[in-house]
Design a protein around this motif. Structure first.
Motif: not given
Length: 61
Positions: A38-43
């Motif tokens: 993932a390029r961005h934080n995962v939530k």
């Protein structure tokens, strides 16, 4: 796009980094994935329905 605008060295580096990321994308089952993750934080999120809401870690087999 203004063709007279000259990119700065930082902009050129960012553009080249982005081209490298995009060139590594893989198509799997009709979707495009970044093999590096993932390029961005995962939530956790409420969708898609039926997926557990808590954070889960997935590791390559």
């Amino acid at each position: 796009m203004d063709t007279k605008y000259k990119l700065t060295a930082e902009e050129i580096k960012r553009w080249n980094d982005w081209k490298h990321i995009e060139s590594n994308m893989e198509k799997v089952d009709g979707a495009i994935f970044d093999p590096h993750g993932a390029r961005h934080n995962v939530k956790a999120a409420p969708s898609p329905k039926g997926v557990p809401p808590e954070m889960q870690t997935f590791k390559p087999m």
